[in-house]
Design a protein around this motif. Structure first.
Motif, PDB file in Angstrom:
ATOM      1  N   UNK A  76      45.937 -73.635  59.805  1.00  0.00           N
ATOM      2  CA  UNK A  76      47.104 -74.498  59.595  1.00  0.00           C
ATOM      3  C   UNK A  76      47.023 -75.773  60.435  1.00  0.00           C
ATOM      4  N   UNK A  77      47.269 -76.902  59.793  1.00  0.00           N
ATOM      5  CA  UNK A  77      47.155 -78.188  60.490  1.00  0.00           C
ATOM      6  C   UNK A  77      48.133 -78.288  61.655  1.00  0.00           C
ATOM      7  N   UNK A  78      49.299 -77.686  61.498  1.00  0.00           N
ATOM      8  CA  UNK A  78      50.295 -77.707  62.572  1.00  0.00           C
ATOM      9  C   UNK A  78      49.739 -77.043  63.830  1.00  0.00           C
ATOM     10  N   UNK A  79      48.961 -75.983  63.672  1.00  0.00           N
ATOM     11  CA  UNK A  79      48.401 -75.291  64.824  1.00  0.00           C
ATOM     12  C   UNK A  79      47.366 -76.165  65.537  1.00  0.00           C
ATOM     13  N   UNK A  80      46.564 -76.887  64.756  1.00  0.00           N
ATOM     14  CA  UNK A  80      45.568 -77.772  65.352  1.00  0.00           C
ATOM     15  C   UNK A  80      46.244 -78.894  66.133  1.00  0.00           C
ATOM     16  N   UNK A 185      56.621 -81.455  68.424  1.00  0.00           N
ATOM     17  CA  UNK A 185      57.578 -81.984  67.453  1.00  0.00           C
ATOM     18  C   UNK A 185      57.186 -81.821  65.988  1.00  0.00           C
ATOM     19  N   UNK A 186      55.926 -82.018  65.594  1.00  0.00           N
ATOM     20  CA  UNK A 186      55.597 -81.973  64.157  1.00  0.00           C
ATOM     21  C   UNK A 186      55.974 -80.650  63.501  1.00  0.00           C
ATOM     22  N   UNK A 187      56.337 -80.694  62.222  1.00  0.00           N
ATOM     23  CA  UNK A 187      56.768 -79.485  61.504  1.00  0.00           C
ATOM     24  C   UNK A 187      55.576 -78.692  60.982  1.00  0.00           C
ATOM     25  N   UNK A 188      55.867 -77.527  60.462  1.00  0.00           N
ATOM     26  CA  UNK A 188      54.843 -76.749  59.786  1.00  0.00           C
ATOM     27  C   UNK A 188      54.530 -77.381  58.435  1.00  0.00           C
ATOM     28  N   UNK A 189      53.278 -77.256  58.024  1.00  0.00           N
ATOM     29  CA  UNK A 189      52.886 -77.756  56.718  1.00  0.00           C
ATOM     30  C   UNK A 189      53.197 -76.750  55.621  1.00  0.00           C
ATOM     31  N   UNK A 190      52.948 -77.152  54.403  1.00  0.00           N
ATOM     32  CA  UNK A 190      53.248 -76.290  53.262  1.00  0.00           C
ATOM     33  C   UNK A 190      52.010 -75.632  52.677  1.00  0.00           C
ATOM     34  N   UNK A 191      50.828 -76.146  53.019  1.00  0.00           N
ATOM     35  CA  UNK A 191      49.609 -75.612  52.414  1.00  0.00           C
ATOM     36  C   UNK A 191      49.238 -74.267  53.030  1.00  0.00           C
ATOM     37  N   UNK A 192      48.755 -73.375  52.204  1.00  0.00           N
ATOM     38  CA  UNK A 192      48.280 -72.074  52.675  1.00  0.00           C
ATOM     39  C   UNK A 192      46.784 -72.196  52.976  1.00  0.00           C
ATOM     40  N   UNK A 193      46.463 -72.633  54.180  1.00  0.00           N
ATOM     41  CA  UNK A 193      45.077 -72.838  54.579  1.00  0.00           C
ATOM     42  C   UNK A 193      44.515 -71.518  55.091  1.00  0.00           C
ATOM     43  N   UNK A 194      43.394 -71.124  54.548  1.00  0.00           N
ATOM     44  CA  UNK A 194      42.794 -69.842  54.912  1.00  0.00           C
ATOM     45  C   UNK A 194      41.427 -70.093  55.527  1.00  0.00           C
ATOM     46  N   UNK A 195      41.126 -69.417  56.635  1.00  0.00           N
ATOM     47  CA  UNK A 195      39.820 -69.561  57.273  1.00  0.00           C
ATOM     48  C   UNK A 195      38.725 -69.154  56.291  1.00  0.00           C
ATOM     49  N   UNK A 196      37.650 -69.964  56.231  1.00  0.00           N
ATOM     50  CA  UNK A 196      36.596 -69.721  55.251  1.00  0.00           C
ATOM     51  C   UNK A 196      35.613 -68.658  55.699  1.00  0.00           C
ATOM     52  N   UNK A 197      35.418 -68.503  56.988  1.00  0.00           N
ATOM     53  CA  UNK A 197      34.442 -67.550  57.496  1.00  0.00           C
ATOM     54  C   UNK A 197      33.029 -68.087  57.480  1.00  0.00           C
TER      55      UNK A 197
END
Length: 408
Positions: A76-80, A185-197
């Motif tokens: 998730x971009x928010x986590x980065x 401050x930034x919000x959570x995104x809406x995309x369901x990003x999944x780790x590719x492995x």
């Protein structure tokens, strides 16, 4: 020409949080070299230490940007953004701790802060595409760049005033507080990003492959890199010299830099409401007019012409920036947007120090006039060459399916 709908993007709470976070990160990024400049003035550090610390920050930025591009597409971009901001926030007090005591500590901490900055940029780009609806992204990107320009215009005076009340170390700690805001401050995104492995290298190569699938992006990035590596670098070195030697005053230097920022503000306001039919060509034309800046320094013109050239250059750069970011967010596969954005920042901003390193000795050896002439030609020619690529007309990728042929 068309105008964008009048709905304000600031009515969206998620965008307002994102805008505030990016503004905080931009202010913290801008503030560090200015505050360290104040430290040189009060003799806490010398010019050599300043150069080492700023170079270390650039190295950190360049090292982190491609890594963060992959991570922001895996997770998730928010986590980065959160972890990048926290890293930069933690490094800022360490720069203050090393001030006047340890150049090594300052340099290492600056590299870490630069890494946080470099990690934020592609993640913020991708997060914007998640938070803002497609028909509002041009306004959103214009609002983002407006905050950067207002910060550049207003912040020097505010920082100088704060320096009267608090010392340089406290100001450096203050940049950590700004980074903390950028992280939280930034919000959570809406995309369901999944780790590719998959491996990092494979993911990075996939991002390069995605970028290669957009000819307009490659052409525009080449033009942008050429203008930054030549025009930006040449005027950065030559403007102080011309201001001193031709006009005998620092007023031209200050006036030109202020004019550039004011022009950029005008450009951002204009492109927020205007959508040209051939927006890519208009954007490249805007990028090309930066050539008037080195051209004005080359010719024996009145000081007001130099200032006017910088106004035009400022308007033009935002006529490019906003459609460029919007086009990237629209055309690139959302799953690879952060990786492609990291390539943008890596090449365009990464080659700027290289340009500075080459331009300064070139001016010493050949003199400013031949160097400025070459740089002006490059600034005009590179965007014009990019415009020869058909898909740059609208910054849109035409697939074979769209063109009437079989799909990929």
């Amino acid at each position: 020409m068309q105008e964008v709908e009048s709905t304000s993007v600031f009515r969206s709470a998620p965008f307002l949080r994102l805008w505030t976070g990016t503004t905080a990160s931009g202010l913290a990024t801008w503030a560090l070299p200015f505050i360290l400049g104040l430290a040189v003035l009060d003799r806490s550090i010398g010019a050599v230490e300043l150069g080492v610390v700023l170079a270390a920050r650039t190295v950190g930025f360049l090292a982190a940007a491609p890594v963060a591009g992959v991570l922001a597409d895996r997770y998730p971009r928010r986590r980065v953004v959160l972890w990048a901001g926290l890293v930069a926030a933690g490094a800022s007090p360490l720069i203050a701790l090393g001030l006047g005591r340890s150049t090594v500590l300052m340099a290492v901490a600056a590299a870490v802060a630069g890494a946080g900055q470099g990690a934020c940029r592609p993640a913020f780009q991708a997060l914007t595409a998640e938070v803002v609806a497609a028909d509002q992204r041009q306004r959103a990107n214009a609002a983002m760049t407006l905050s950067v320009r207002v910060t550049t215009l207003v912040a020097p005076g505010l920082t100088a005033l704060l320096a009267v009340v608090v010392d340089t170390s406290a100001l450096l700690v203050g940049t950590g507080v700004l980074w903390l805001g950028a992280a939280l401050l930034p919000p959570k995104g809406t995309a369901a990003v999944v780790a590719t492995g998959s491996r990092f290298a494979a993911d990075f190569v996939a991002g390069v492959r995605e970028a290669r699938g957009h000819p307009w992006f490659l052409a525009g990035l080449g033009a942008l890199t050429a203008v930054i590596a030549t025009g930006y670098s040449a005027t950065g070195v030559a403007l102080p010299l011309v201001s001193r030697d031709r006009y005998g005053t620092e007023t031209v230097l200050a006036g030109a830099l202020t004019a550039y920022t004011l022009g950029a503000l005008v450009g951002a306001v204009l492109i927020a409401r205007w959508r040209p039919r051939a927006e890519g060509w208009v954007a490249l034309a805007g990028l090309g007019v930066y050539g008037f800046a080195p051209l004005s320094l080359l010719l024996p013109v009145p000081a007001v012409v130099v200032v006017g050239a910088y106004v035009v250059a400022g308007v033009g750069i935002e006529l490019f920036n906003v459609p460029w970011f919007t086009g990237t967010q629209r055309e690139v596969d959302p799953r690879m947007l952060a990786r492609v954005s990291s390539l943008d920042f890596l090449l365009s901003y990464g080659l700027a120090p290289v340009g500075l390193a080459l331009i300064a000795p070139a001016i010493d050896h050949f003199g400013p006039r031949p160097v400025l002439a070459v740089c002006a030609v490059v600034c005009f020619a590179a965007p014009a060459a990019a415009a020869l690529v058909p898909s740059t007309r609208g910054f849109r990728t035409v697939t074979r399916r769209q063109a009437g042929g079989p799909g990929r």
